[in-house]
Scaffold this motif. Structure first.
Motif, short mmCIF file in Angstrom:
data_model
loop_
_atom_site.label_atom_id
_atom_site.label_comp_id
_atom_site.label_asym_id
_atom_site.label_seq_id
_atom_site.Cartn_x
_atom_site.Cartn_y
_atom_site.Cartn_z
N GLY A 130 40.99 -2.48 -22.44
CA GLY A 130 39.99 -3.24 -23.17
C GLY A 130 38.63 -3.34 -22.49
N TYR A 131 38.37 -2.51 -21.50
CA TYR A 131 37.08 -2.54 -20.82
C TYR A 131 36.07 -1.67 -21.56
N ALA A 132 34.80 -1.98 -21.37
CA ALA A 132 33.73 -1.31 -22.10
C ALA A 132 33.43 0.09 -21.58
N GLY A 133 33.69 0.35 -20.31
CA GLY A 133 33.36 1.65 -19.75
C GLY A 133 34.18 1.95 -18.53
N SER A 134 34.02 3.18 -18.04
CA SER A 134 34.75 3.61 -16.86
C SER A 134 33.87 4.54 -16.04
N GLY A 135 34.23 4.69 -14.79
CA GLY A 135 33.49 5.58 -13.93
C GLY A 135 34.33 5.99 -12.74
N MET A 136 33.91 7.08 -12.12
CA MET A 136 34.60 7.59 -10.95
C MET A 136 33.58 7.97 -9.90
N PRO A 137 33.98 7.91 -8.62
CA PRO A 137 33.06 8.35 -7.57
C PRO A 137 32.87 9.86 -7.61
N PRO A 138 31.87 10.39 -6.92
CA PRO A 138 31.67 11.85 -6.90
C PRO A 138 32.93 12.58 -6.41
N ARG A 144 39.64 9.00 -4.78
CA ARG A 144 40.25 9.26 -6.08
C ARG A 144 40.58 7.93 -6.74
N SER A 145 39.55 7.23 -7.13
CA SER A 145 39.77 5.94 -7.78
C SER A 145 39.04 5.88 -9.11
N CYS A 146 39.46 4.92 -9.92
CA CYS A 146 38.89 4.72 -11.24
C CYS A 146 38.33 3.30 -11.30
N SER A 147 37.11 3.18 -11.75
CA SER A 147 36.48 1.87 -11.90
C SER A 147 36.30 1.56 -13.38
N CYS A 148 36.69 0.34 -13.76
CA CYS A 148 36.50 -0.12 -15.13
C CYS A 148 35.36 -1.13 -15.15
N PHE A 149 34.52 -1.05 -16.16
CA PHE A 149 33.33 -1.89 -16.25
C PHE A 149 33.38 -2.79 -17.48
N ARG A 154 29.21 -4.31 -15.01
CA ARG A 154 29.73 -4.69 -13.69
C ARG A 154 31.15 -4.15 -13.53
N GLU A 155 31.41 -3.72 -12.31
CA GLU A 155 32.76 -3.23 -12.02
C GLU A 155 33.73 -4.41 -11.99
N VAL A 156 34.75 -4.35 -12.81
CA VAL A 156 35.72 -5.43 -12.92
C VAL A 156 37.04 -5.06 -12.26
N LEU A 157 37.38 -3.79 -12.33
CA LEU A 157 38.68 -3.35 -11.83
C LEU A 157 38.53 -1.98 -11.20
N LYS A 158 39.21 -1.79 -10.06
CA LYS A 158 39.20 -0.49 -9.40
C LYS A 158 40.65 -0.16 -9.05
N VAL A 159 41.13 0.98 -9.55
CA VAL A 159 42.51 1.39 -9.32
C VAL A 159 42.55 2.84 -8.85
N PRO A 160 43.53 3.19 -8.02
CA PRO A 160 43.68 4.59 -7.62
C PRO A 160 44.14 5.45 -8.82
N ILE A 161 43.61 6.63 -8.91
CA ILE A 161 43.97 7.54 -10.00
C ILE A 161 45.47 7.82 -9.99
N ASP A 162 46.05 7.94 -8.81
CA ASP A 162 47.48 8.25 -8.72
C ASP A 162 48.34 7.18 -9.39
N SER A 163 47.90 5.93 -9.36
CA SER A 163 48.68 4.88 -10.00
C SER A 163 48.55 4.95 -11.53
N ILE A 164 47.45 5.49 -12.00
CA ILE A 164 47.28 5.67 -13.45
C ILE A 164 48.16 6.83 -13.90
N ASP A 165 48.12 7.91 -13.10
CA ASP A 165 48.87 9.11 -13.44
C ASP A 165 50.36 8.82 -13.59
N THR A 166 50.91 8.03 -12.67
CA THR A 166 52.35 7.76 -12.70
C THR A 166 52.68 6.51 -13.46
N GLY A 167 51.65 5.76 -13.87
CA GLY A 167 51.88 4.54 -14.63
C GLY A 167 52.29 3.37 -13.77
#
Length: 169
Positions: A130-138, A144-149, A154-167
């Motif tokens: 339910g976040y408005a946007g997303s971004g990743m570092p270069p 390898r993290s994902c930021s939700c805005f 404003r960055e509200v949540l930052k999670v490692p990509i690997d945790s998204i991949d495996t759920g």
């Protein structure tokens, strides 16, 4: 079967796939030129929505019919020789398979086939939460993290990509 018909087939089958690629290139070039030089970001005339697909079809038919005609002519020249050249058949098979492989590799490289790129995983994850946007570092940062805005960016949540991949999250 006369060689003229066999060679029309040997040229026509790979010519079909090559014609599709040529048509997409011409279509893309025409749309790009129209956008850059003619219409820009302004609304395009309704006629263009009809002209571009017609251009695609005409380009395809011209390229495909040309390949069949060249095959017919080549077969007609070779009719005096009773032997069938197996190299020609192998080349036809190779030229048929090559454009199909190019199309598959292209779709794989843009993420339509195979695993989703990290940026798509991040975007899907943030949208699902339910976040408005997303971004990743270069990419070359090693992070390898994902930021939700939120709605204000404003960055509200930052999670490692690997945790998204495996759920795992």
């Amino acid at each position: 079967m006369k060689k003229r018909y066999l060679y029309a087939l040997l040229f026509g089958i790979p010519g079909f796939f090559v014609s599709v690629i040529i048509s997409f290139i011409v279509f893309g070039a025409a749309a790009g030129i129209s956008w850059i030089y003619l219409f820009g970001d302004d609304p395009w005339p309704a006629a263009i929505e009809k002209v571009l697909p017609i251009l695609f079809v005409i380009t395809f038919l011209i390229a495909w019919i040309t390949s069949v005609i060249f095959g017919f002519a080549a077969g007609k020249k070779l009719e005096k020789n009773p032997d069938l050249n197996k190299k020609h058949i192998l080349v036809s098979i190779g030229v048929t398979i090559a454009p199909i492989l190019l199309m598959i590799l292209h779709q794989f490289s843009v993420g339509n086939i195979g695993p989703k790129p990290d940026s798509i995983l991040c975007s899907d994850y943030c949208a699902q939460k339910g976040y408005a946007g997303s971004g990743m570092p270069p990419r070359d940062s090693g992070d390898r993290s994902c930021s939700c805005f939120d709605n204000s960016g404003r960055e509200v949540l930052k999670v490692p990509i690997d945790s998204i991949d495996t759920g795992k999250q």
